[in-house]
Design a protein around this motif. Structure first.
Motif, PDB file in Angstrom:
ATOM      1  N   LEU A 121       0.824  -1.209   0.000  1.00 39.91           N
ATOM      2  CA  LEU A 121       0.000   0.000   0.000  1.00 39.91           C
ATOM      3  C   LEU A 121       0.858   1.260   0.000  1.00 39.91           C
ATOM      4  O   LEU A 121       0.498   2.269  -0.617  1.00 39.91           O
ATOM      5  CB  LEU A 121      -0.933  -0.002   1.210  1.00 39.91           C
ATOM      6  CG  LEU A 121      -2.035  -1.068   1.206  1.00 39.91           C
ATOM      7  CD1 LEU A 121      -2.803  -1.044   2.523  1.00 39.91           C
ATOM      8  CD2 LEU A 121      -2.988  -0.855   0.035  1.00 39.91           C
ATOM      9  N   GLY A 122       1.993   1.204   0.694  1.00 39.70           N
ATOM     10  CA  GLY A 122       2.892   2.357   0.702  1.00 39.70           C
ATOM     11  C   GLY A 122       3.440   2.653  -0.684  1.00 39.70           C
ATOM     12  O   GLY A 122       3.497   3.821  -1.102  1.00 39.70           O
ATOM     13  N   ASN A 123       3.830   1.608  -1.398  1.00 39.23           N
ATOM     14  CA  ASN A 123       4.318   1.809  -2.765  1.00 39.23           C
ATOM     15  C   ASN A 123       3.197   2.313  -3.681  1.00 39.23           C
ATOM     16  O   ASN A 123       3.420   3.168  -4.542  1.00 39.23           O
ATOM     17  CB  ASN A 123       4.892   0.506  -3.316  1.00 39.23           C
ATOM     18  CG  ASN A 123       6.186   0.105  -2.618  1.00 39.23           C
ATOM     19  OD1 ASN A 123       6.941   0.956  -2.158  1.00 39.23           O
ATOM     20  ND2 ASN A 123       6.433  -1.182  -2.521  1.00 39.23           N
ATOM     21  N   GLY A 124       1.989   1.765  -3.479  1.00 38.71           N
ATOM     22  CA  GLY A 124       0.855   2.234  -4.271  1.00 38.71           C
ATOM     23  C   GLY A 124       0.530   3.690  -3.990  1.00 38.71           C
ATOM     24  O   GLY A 124       0.207   4.458  -4.912  1.00 38.71           O
ATOM     25  N   MET A 125       0.626   4.078  -2.720  1.00 44.11           N
ATOM     26  CA  MET A 125       0.363   5.472  -2.362  1.00 44.11           C
ATOM     27  C   MET A 125       1.394   6.400  -2.989  1.00 44.11           C
ATOM     28  O   MET A 125       1.054   7.502  -3.449  1.00 44.11           O
ATOM     29  CB  MET A 125       0.374   5.630  -0.842  1.00 44.11           C
ATOM     30  CG  MET A 125       0.050   7.027  -0.355  1.00 44.11           C
ATOM     31  SD  MET A 125      -1.662   7.515  -0.661  1.00 44.11           S
ATOM     32  CE  MET A 125      -2.499   6.530   0.587  1.00 44.11           C
ATOM     33  N   LEU A 126       2.643   5.959  -3.034  1.00 44.66           N
ATOM     34  CA  LEU A 126       3.678   6.770  -3.670  1.00 44.66           C
ATOM     35  C   LEU A 126       3.359   6.994  -5.142  1.00 44.66           C
ATOM     36  O   LEU A 126       3.507   8.111  -5.660  1.00 44.66           O
ATOM     37  CB  LEU A 126       5.039   6.098  -3.519  1.00 44.66           C
ATOM     38  CG  LEU A 126       6.217   6.827  -4.192  1.00 44.66           C
ATOM     39  CD1 LEU A 126       6.422   8.197  -3.567  1.00 44.66           C
ATOM     40  CD2 LEU A 126       7.486   5.990  -4.105  1.00 44.66           C
ATOM     41  N   LEU A 127       2.892   5.958  -5.817  1.00 39.46           N
ATOM     42  CA  LEU A 127       2.516   6.108  -7.227  1.00 39.46           C
ATOM     43  C   LEU A 127       1.366   7.096  -7.385  1.00 39.46           C
ATOM     44  O   LEU A 127       1.348   7.899  -8.326  1.00 39.46           O
ATOM     45  CB  LEU A 127       2.134   4.750  -7.811  1.00 39.46           C
ATOM     46  CG  LEU A 127       3.273   3.731  -7.946  1.00 39.46           C
ATOM     47  CD1 LEU A 127       2.730   2.402  -8.474  1.00 39.46           C
ATOM     48  CD2 LEU A 127       4.375   4.266  -8.864  1.00 39.46           C
ATOM     49  N   LEU A 128       0.395   7.038  -6.460  1.00 40.25           N
ATOM     50  CA  LEU A 128      -0.719   7.982  -6.520  1.00 40.25           C
ATOM     51  C   LEU A 128      -0.250   9.416  -6.288  1.00 40.25           C
ATOM     52  O   LEU A 128      -0.722  10.350  -6.952  1.00 40.25           O
ATOM     53  CB  LEU A 128      -1.771   7.615  -5.474  1.00 40.25           C
ATOM     54  CG  LEU A 128      -2.699   6.447  -5.808  1.00 40.25           C
ATOM     55  CD1 LEU A 128      -3.593   6.120  -4.612  1.00 40.25           C
ATOM     56  CD2 LEU A 128      -3.554   6.785  -7.030  1.00 40.25           C
ATOM     57  N   VAL A 129       0.658   9.586  -5.340  1.00 43.27           N
ATOM     58  CA  VAL A 129       1.193  10.927  -5.078  1.00 43.27           C
ATOM     59  C   VAL A 129       1.897  11.465  -6.322  1.00 43.27           C
ATOM     60  O   VAL A 129       1.702  12.622  -6.721  1.00 43.27           O
ATOM     61  CB  VAL A 129       2.158  10.897  -3.884  1.00 43.27           C
ATOM     62  CG1 VAL A 129       2.904  12.224  -3.761  1.00 43.27           C
ATOM     63  CG2 VAL A 129       1.401  10.614  -2.596  1.00 43.27           C
ATOM     64  N   LEU A 130       2.713  10.618  -6.940  1.00 49.61           N
ATOM     65  CA  LEU A 130       3.420  11.038  -8.144  1.00 49.61           C
ATOM     66  C   LEU A 130       2.437  11.342  -9.278  1.00 49.61           C
ATOM     67  O   LEU A 130       2.638  12.295 -10.043  1.00 49.61           O
ATOM     68  CB  LEU A 130       4.413   9.952  -8.573  1.00 49.61           C
ATOM     69  CG  LEU A 130       5.571   9.702  -7.605  1.00 49.61           C
ATOM     70  CD1 LEU A 130       6.441   8.557  -8.113  1.00 49.61           C
ATOM     71  CD2 LEU A 130       6.408  10.961  -7.404  1.00 49.61           C
ATOM     72  N   ALA A 131       1.370  10.542  -9.363  1.00 49.65           N
ATOM     73  CA  ALA A 131       0.346  10.804 -10.384  1.00 49.65           C
ATOM     74  C   ALA A 131      -0.341  12.139 -10.128  1.00 49.65           C
ATOM     75  O   ALA A 131      -0.621  12.907 -11.068  1.00 49.65           O
ATOM     76  CB  ALA A 131      -0.673   9.671 -10.404  1.00 49.65           C
ATOM     77  N   HIS A 132      -0.625  12.435  -8.863  1.00 54.83           N
ATOM     78  CA  HIS A 132      -1.269  13.700  -8.518  1.00 54.83           C
ATOM     79  C   HIS A 132      -0.357  14.880  -8.849  1.00 54.83           C
ATOM     80  O   HIS A 132      -0.797  15.859  -9.478  1.00 54.83           O
ATOM     81  CB  HIS A 132      -1.609  13.700  -7.026  1.00 54.83           C
ATOM     82  CG  HIS A 132      -2.192  14.991  -6.546  1.00 54.83           C
ATOM     83  ND1 HIS A 132      -3.448  15.430  -6.908  1.00 54.83           N
ATOM     84  CD2 HIS A 132      -1.680  15.962  -5.729  1.00 54.83           C
ATOM     85  CE1 HIS A 132      -3.693  16.599  -6.341  1.00 54.83           C
ATOM     86  NE2 HIS A 132      -2.637  16.937  -5.631  1.00 54.83           N
ATOM     87  N   VAL A 133       0.903  14.770  -8.445  1.00 53.57           N
ATOM     88  CA  VAL A 133       1.853  15.853  -8.725  1.00 53.57           C
ATOM     89  C   VAL A 133       2.022  16.020 -10.231  1.00 53.57           C
ATOM     90  O   VAL A 133       2.036  17.144 -10.754  1.00 53.57           O
ATOM     91  CB  VAL A 133       3.209  15.567  -8.054  1.00 53.57           C
ATOM     92  CG1 VAL A 133       4.253  16.589  -8.479  1.00 53.57           C
ATOM     93  CG2 VAL A 133       3.056  15.582  -6.535  1.00 53.57           C
TER      94      VAL A 133
END
Length: 243
Positions: free
Chosen positions: A155-167
């Motif tokens: 989930l942490g890795n998935g959240m990082l991908l979401l953060v990068l997608a948002h940015v």
């Protein structure tokens, strides 16, 4: 219309047709404080996840992220209209109709951009609870702790991908629309004339929020030696039982 969309709308024309310079308040102070504190807590927790020496920092930031999520949900219920979760939900209600239109070749690019931005925000907020819960379960050694630890990492890795997608979405839209969509989340204001979307900045609420986070961090720092001692004692008992 959300703050980012408002910032991208451009200056309002005057009676003569020329843009009138100015800036209007589009994001309140608590929303901005929550945004940056959540970002700091996540990245700090992510960077300290693999280090035993920084474990207490990782745990503290995880607790902080959970508290900030609760505060964001409350602010999303009782805060000013642009910050409310209902506003986010109403924007996402247009997703099925947009997908249906896109399937027939009628693509509304502007709406698609706004939906992409809103979707990343919604997914980030939705992902925090399972991320923190799995980490808490692994830390407190709930049943299935090893599986929870693997889930937490996933989930942490998935959240990082979401953060990068948002940015990436924010930066891409800033380039496409030739408008700085990051600035309103820093200053609270967007260039252009027109009424303020947020009438009051609610600076006092933001100050109390920051003070609460700093007080929690200070309390965690003071209790860290006792927590470390208890953890070492538990590890020693575990090794003794194995022997």
């Amino acid at each position: 219309m959300n703050a980012t969309e408002s910032a991208a709308a451009g200056p309002m024309p005057t009676a003569t047709g020329a843009p009138k310079p100015g800036a209007r308040r589009v994001v309140d102070a608590p929303t901005r404080a929550l945004h940056w504190l959540m970002a700091f807590s996540f990245f700090g927790a992510f960077l300290t996840a693999e280090s035993d020496g920084w474990r207490q920092v990782h745990v503290t930031l995880g607790y902080t992220l959970a508290g900030l999520l609760a505060a964001r949900l409350l602010w999303g219920l009782f805060g000013p209209r642009p910050a409310r979760l209902g506003s986010l939900g109403r924007r996402l209600q247009g997703l099925p109709a947009w997908l249906k239109s896109a399937a027939t070749g009628r693509i509304d690019g502007r709406q698609g951009q706004n939906l992409a931005l809103a979707a990343t925000v919604a997914l980030l907020l939705a992902g925090i609870a399972p991320l923190v819960a799995s980490g808490l379960g692994a830390y407190l050694e709930w049943p299935g702790g090893e599986g929870l630890e693997e889930l937490h990492e996933f989930l942490g890795n998935g959240m990082l991908l979401l953060v990068l997608a948002h940015v990436g979405t924010v930066l891409a839209l800033s380039l496409l629309r030739r408008r700085n969509l990051v600035a309103p989340m820093v200053t609270g204001r967007a260039a252009g004339a027109g009424p303020d979307l947020v009438r009051r900045p609610f600076g006092g609420v933001a100050t109390l929020l920051l003070a609460a986070v700093l007080a929690f961090w200070a309390w965690q720092w003071q209790t860290a030696p006792a927590v470390d001692a208890a953890a070492h004692a538990a590890q020693s008992r575990h090794h003794d039982d194995d022997d």
